[in-house]
Design an enzyme around this catalytic site. Structure first.
Site, mmCIF file in Angstrom:
data_model
loop_
_atom_site.group_PDB
_atom_site.id
_atom_site.type_symbol
_atom_site.label_atom_id
_atom_site.label_comp_id
_atom_site.label_asym_id
_atom_site.label_seq_id
_atom_site.Cartn_x
_atom_site.Cartn_y
_atom_site.Cartn_z
ATOM 1 N N HIS A 97 -59.027 103.823 79.475
ATOM 2 C CA HIS A 97 -57.605 103.897 79.142
ATOM 3 C C HIS A 97 -57.139 102.536 78.626
ATOM 4 O O HIS A 97 -57.557 101.496 79.139
ATOM 5 C CB HIS A 97 -56.786 104.309 80.376
ATOM 6 C CG HIS A 97 -55.372 104.662 80.006
ATOM 7 N ND1 HIS A 97 -54.416 103.711 79.751
ATOM 8 C CD2 HIS A 97 -54.772 105.857 79.817
ATOM 9 C CE1 HIS A 97 -53.279 104.318 79.418
ATOM 10 N NE2 HIS A 97 -53.472 105.623 79.447
ATOM 11 N N GLU A 169 -55.778 108.365 72.124
ATOM 12 C CA GLU A 169 -54.474 107.871 72.558
ATOM 13 C C GLU A 169 -54.108 106.630 71.741
ATOM 14 O O GLU A 169 -54.458 105.501 72.130
ATOM 15 C CB GLU A 169 -54.501 107.505 74.045
ATOM 16 C CG GLU A 169 -54.693 108.680 74.971
ATOM 17 C CD GLU A 169 -54.019 108.439 76.318
ATOM 18 O OE1 GLU A 169 -53.259 109.301 76.754
ATOM 19 O OE2 GLU A 169 -54.251 107.374 76.927
HETATM 20 P P1 PGA Z 1 -47.381 108.830 78.049
HETATM 21 O O1 PGA Z 1 -48.788 108.236 78.559
HETATM 22 O O2 PGA Z 1 -47.511 110.326 78.001
HETATM 23 O O3 PGA Z 1 -46.376 108.373 79.098
HETATM 24 O O4 PGA Z 1 -47.112 108.217 76.723
HETATM 25 C C1 PGA Z 1 -50.004 108.802 78.137
HETATM 26 C C2 PGA Z 1 -51.162 108.012 78.674
HETATM 27 O O5 PGA Z 1 -51.099 106.771 78.694
HETATM 28 O O6 PGA Z 1 -52.176 108.601 79.102
#
Ligand code: PGA
Length: 266
Positions: A97, A169
């Protein structure tokens, strides 16, 4: 090709252990009877994990960790090992992440080691990749994503690729907190473009068949209003949701809309 869609709540450091357990009890009530046409999992903070896994045991909602240390045991203060996580009964581990990469210094090499360790122990790694705003503005998105995908897959057997999940992401789309309204998600088309590219990288490393088996899910400001727009894209196999996953009304609406969409054969 059948890739069951996957919706994962990344609860970050938003819920304490009691709140996380209460949330899991509620979630098991609304989504835990196995009648859904897609997979659901939640990833509470380390301290909430044992309680949440207890609540979700025997339901169809999966339980996952937000990180794992790459070593099985040893002098690693403040970490959690895969043995400890397995003992709790988890099924998923988020690795790579962007918050862990930037805040805890996790490297591409760490991500690769963790992916292989999870696969070897029959856990599903959810390996995150994504570019910064500066990368995107400079036209470097594919370079960055391609490098991350190749690194996380290094040494992973073709037969095991279908058991891992890659989460796209983009860092510029991730909210910085529960009430952050300034961040906007990627468009469904931007997500589709990145997901198709990720699958093409996997196809280049393995073959089309292996690449088709990988689930690629989108994360970054997903909410109840935009969730189905992402899932309507052919290369988007699910969602990794942060802030909107810890609010019961919004998570319930997301699950309902995904069920309506997936159930309708979309
Ligand atoms: P968010 O976070 O939906 O609050 O943008 C997603 C993540 O970091 O996995």
């Amino acid at each position: 090709m059948s890739r069951a869609p996957l919706v994962v709540g990344n609860q970050k450091l938003y819920l304490g252990p009691q709140d996380a357990r209460d949330f899991a009890r509620w979630l098991a009530g609304v989504a835990g009877d196995g009648s859904r046409a897609f997979d659901v999992a939640v990833c509470p903070s380390f301290i909430g994990l044992a309680g949440v896994c207890d609540v979700l045991r025997g339901t169809s909602v999966g339980c996952g960790a937000q990180n794992v240390h790459r070593e099985a045991s040893g002098a690693y203060t403040g970490q959690a090992s895969i043995e400890e996580l397995l003992e709790l009964g988890i099924g998923y581990v988020i690795v790579g992440h962007s918050e862990v990469r930037s805040q805890l210094g996790e490297t591409d090499g760490d991500v690769n080691a963790k992916v292989k360790m999870c696969l070897a122990r029959d856990l599903t790694p959810i390996a995150c990749v994504g570019e910064t705003r500066a990368d995107r503005d400079a036209g470097r998105s594919r370079d960055v994503i391609g490098t991350q995908v190749r690194a996380l897959l290094a040494g992973v057997d073709a037969g095991a690729v279908g058991r891992l999940v890659i989460a796209y992401e983009p860092l510029w789309a991730i909210k910085s907190g529960l009430d952050d309204r300034d961040v906007t998600p990627a468009t469904p088309e931007q997500a589709e473009d990145a997901h198709a590219f990720i699958r093409a990288v996997a196809a280049g490393l393995y073959d089309e068949r292996a690449a088709r088996a990988v689930r690629v899910i989108y994360g970054g400001s997903v909410d109840a209003d935009n969730a189905t727009g992402f899932l309507a894209q052919p290369s988007v196999d699910g969602l990794l949701i942060g802030s909107a996953s810890v609010k019961r009304p919004s998570f319930a609406r997301i699950l309902e809309s995904v069920q309506a969409q997936v159930g309708a054969g979309a």
